[in-house]
Design an enzyme around this catalytic site. Structure first.
Site, mmCIF file in Angstrom:
data_model
loop_
_atom_site.group_PDB
_atom_site.id
_atom_site.type_symbol
_atom_site.label_atom_id
_atom_site.label_comp_id
_atom_site.label_asym_id
_atom_site.label_seq_id
_atom_site.Cartn_x
_atom_site.Cartn_y
_atom_site.Cartn_z
ATOM 1 N N SER A 143 0.914 -1.393 0.102
ATOM 2 C CA SER A 143 -0.061 0.075 -0.147
ATOM 3 C C SER A 143 0.830 1.158 0.070
ATOM 4 O O SER A 143 2.162 1.320 0.480
ATOM 5 C CB SER A 143 -0.942 0.088 1.339
ATOM 6 O OG SER A 143 -1.469 1.291 1.350
ATOM 7 N N TYR A 157 -1.790 -0.459 10.130
ATOM 8 C CA TYR A 157 -1.757 -0.627 8.959
ATOM 9 C C TYR A 157 -0.557 -0.342 7.939
ATOM 10 O O TYR A 157 0.015 -1.394 7.419
ATOM 11 C CB TYR A 157 -3.065 -0.240 8.259
ATOM 12 C CG TYR A 157 -3.375 -0.475 6.849
ATOM 13 C CD1 TYR A 157 -3.826 -1.914 6.368
ATOM 14 C CD2 TYR A 157 -2.987 0.523 5.833
ATOM 15 C CE1 TYR A 157 -4.043 -1.898 4.807
ATOM 16 C CE2 TYR A 157 -3.205 0.087 4.381
ATOM 17 C CZ TYR A 157 -3.696 -1.125 3.929
ATOM 18 O OH TYR A 157 -3.843 -1.300 2.555
HETATM 19 P P1 NAP Z 1 -11.597 -5.576 -0.155
HETATM 20 O O1 NAP Z 1 -12.428 -5.246 -1.201
HETATM 21 O O2 NAP Z 1 -11.878 -5.459 1.104
HETATM 22 O O3 NAP Z 1 -11.336 -7.214 -0.081
HETATM 23 C C1 NAP Z 1 -10.652 -7.968 0.481
HETATM 24 C C2 NAP Z 1 -10.529 -9.304 0.179
HETATM 25 O O4 NAP Z 1 -9.684 -9.910 1.082
HETATM 26 C C3 NAP Z 1 -11.646 -10.257 0.209
HETATM 27 O O5 NAP Z 1 -11.511 -11.105 -0.918
HETATM 28 C C4 NAP Z 1 -11.815 -11.132 1.595
HETATM 29 O O6 NAP Z 1 -12.570 -12.074 1.797
HETATM 30 C C5 NAP Z 1 -10.257 -11.223 1.588
HETATM 31 N N1 NAP Z 1 -9.839 -11.273 3.311
HETATM 32 C C6 NAP Z 1 -9.851 -10.386 4.166
HETATM 33 N N2 NAP Z 1 -9.241 -10.818 5.070
HETATM 34 C C7 NAP Z 1 -8.862 -12.035 4.910
HETATM 35 C C8 NAP Z 1 -8.593 -13.155 5.811
HETATM 36 N N3 NAP Z 1 -8.242 -13.107 7.216
HETATM 37 N N4 NAP Z 1 -8.187 -14.416 5.067
HETATM 38 C C9 NAP Z 1 -8.589 -14.517 3.840
HETATM 39 N N5 NAP Z 1 -8.974 -13.620 3.194
HETATM 40 C C10 NAP Z 1 -9.248 -12.137 3.677
HETATM 41 O O7 NAP Z 1 -10.220 -5.053 -0.185
HETATM 42 P P2 NAP Z 1 -9.096 -4.461 -1.435
HETATM 43 O O8 NAP Z 1 -9.410 -2.738 -1.313
HETATM 44 O O9 NAP Z 1 -9.460 -5.062 -2.753
HETATM 45 O O10 NAP Z 1 -7.597 -4.577 -0.907
HETATM 46 C C11 NAP Z 1 -6.858 -5.509 -1.395
HETATM 47 C C12 NAP Z 1 -5.601 -5.305 -0.883
HETATM 48 O O11 NAP Z 1 -4.922 -4.357 -1.544
HETATM 49 C C13 NAP Z 1 -5.250 -5.515 0.458
HETATM 50 O O12 NAP Z 1 -4.137 -6.086 1.023
HETATM 51 C C14 NAP Z 1 -5.410 -3.937 0.678
HETATM 52 O O13 NAP Z 1 -4.663 -3.792 1.950
HETATM 53 C C15 NAP Z 1 -4.548 -3.664 -0.397
HETATM 54 N N6 NAP Z 1 -4.740 -2.036 -0.919
HETATM 55 C C16 NAP Z 1 -5.828 -1.473 -1.008
HETATM 56 C C17 NAP Z 1 -6.075 -0.117 -1.424
HETATM 57 C C18 NAP Z 1 -7.389 0.494 -1.622
HETATM 58 O O14 NAP Z 1 -7.620 1.639 -1.618
HETATM 59 N N7 NAP Z 1 -8.410 -0.312 -1.960
HETATM 60 C C19 NAP Z 1 -5.047 0.746 -1.251
HETATM 61 C C20 NAP Z 1 -3.648 0.206 -0.919
HETATM 62 C C21 NAP Z 1 -3.814 -1.166 -0.511
HETATM 63 P P3 NAP Z 1 -14.235 -11.909 1.850
HETATM 64 O O15 NAP Z 1 -14.863 -11.634 0.399
HETATM 65 O O16 NAP Z 1 -14.407 -13.478 2.011
HETATM 66 O O17 NAP Z 1 -14.219 -11.194 3.112
#
Ligand code: NAP
Length: 248
Positions: A143, A157
């Protein structure tokens, strides 16, 4: 191509977009999820409708036994693993540093950093020629918070993602001669459910004007970078962290 990629957190957001993009590129896709079976099934169905091969496996990446089960099922079904995307992660609620309790700190590290460690270790035990494998590619999702620090929002985080980046560099150096490339992507402000899950659904709208490109990014734009780093087009890239942040 009959290469197999495992994408953690492939049911929603960046992981789901990566699963769809990887399948379009010819990867056979295993996606893991924590609890949202319906969302995971939707991604699998879409991939199959488009002629791809996909399977969803439930498991909490912060639990060692769940991670072992995910990799065992992947091996049983496909007999190989060529790619791993450590995407699953959590964003804790916005708050000042002194209000973070240790249980929250520990859980954030258990999922974001511990889960990445566990999955990398299992993948190396399959991919490395020292274990009978033929190499592969790992992409860790960090991130921009890792470099910005997350002040007044989520320093825990940010620190957990900083550790993911350090792990990425260490593994790239250790595994290069095993033909395993290890890279990271560093998303900025990306439109997914994660902000609402953290209790701040307005975050993207509030901050997007401060991004040099003037808008938030999409899960698809992040997935494109991840799939590139997985691919043979990135064959001489390892130990790199690619920012996908609109210049933020
Ligand atoms: P999201 O839409 O909240 O999706 C999270 C995903 O991770 C879902 O598939 C969820 O499964 C799964 N998950 C969460 N906790 C878990 C656990 N303990 N074990 C197994 N699976 C788990 O998140 P996103 O925004 O796509 O983020 C994906 C990655 O990008 C993360 O690592 C996040 O830190 C990083 N990121 C995101 C952003 C942003 O702005 N969106 C920015 C920087 C970095 P379920 O569907 O079953 O809940």
């Amino acid at each position: 191509m009959n290469k197999v990629v495992l994408i953690t957190g492939g049911s929603r957001g960046i992981g789901a977009a990566t699963a769809r993009a990887a399948a379009r590129d010819g990867w056979r896709v295993v996606l893991s999820y924590r609890s949202n079976e319906g969302a995971a099934d939707n991604v699998v169905r879409d991939i199959k409708l488009n002629g791809g091969i996909a399977e969803a496996i439930r498991g909490d990446i912060s639990r060692e036994s769940d991670v072992a089960n995910i990799f065992n099922r992947c091996k049983d079904r496909f007999g190989r693993l060529d790619g791993l995307v450590n995407n699953a992660g959590i964003l804790p609620p916005v708050g000042r540093f002194e209000d973070i309790d240790f249980a929250r700190w520990a859980n954030t590290f258990a999922v974001n950093t511990g889960g990445t460690f566990l999955c990398c270790r299992e993948a190396v035990r399959i991919m490395s020629p020292r274990h009978g494998g033929i190499g592969g590619a790992i992409v860790n999702v960090s991130s921009m918070a890792a470099t910005l620090g997350g002040a007044t929002e989520f320093t825990d985080y940010a620190a957990s993602k900083g550790a993911v980046e350090t792990l990425t560099i260490g593994l790239a150096n250790e595994l290069g001669t095993d033909c395993i490339r290890v890279n990271g992507v560093r998303p900025g402000l990306i439109e997914t459910d994660i902000h609402k899950s953290a209790g701040d659904a307005e975050r993207v709208g509030r901050l997007s004007k401060s991004v040099p490109l003037g808008r938030a990014g999409t899960a698809q734009e992040t997935a494109a970078a991840i799939v590139f780093l997985l691919s043979d087009a990135a064959s001489y890239i390892t130990g790199s962290i690619l920012s996908v942040s609109g210049g933020r």
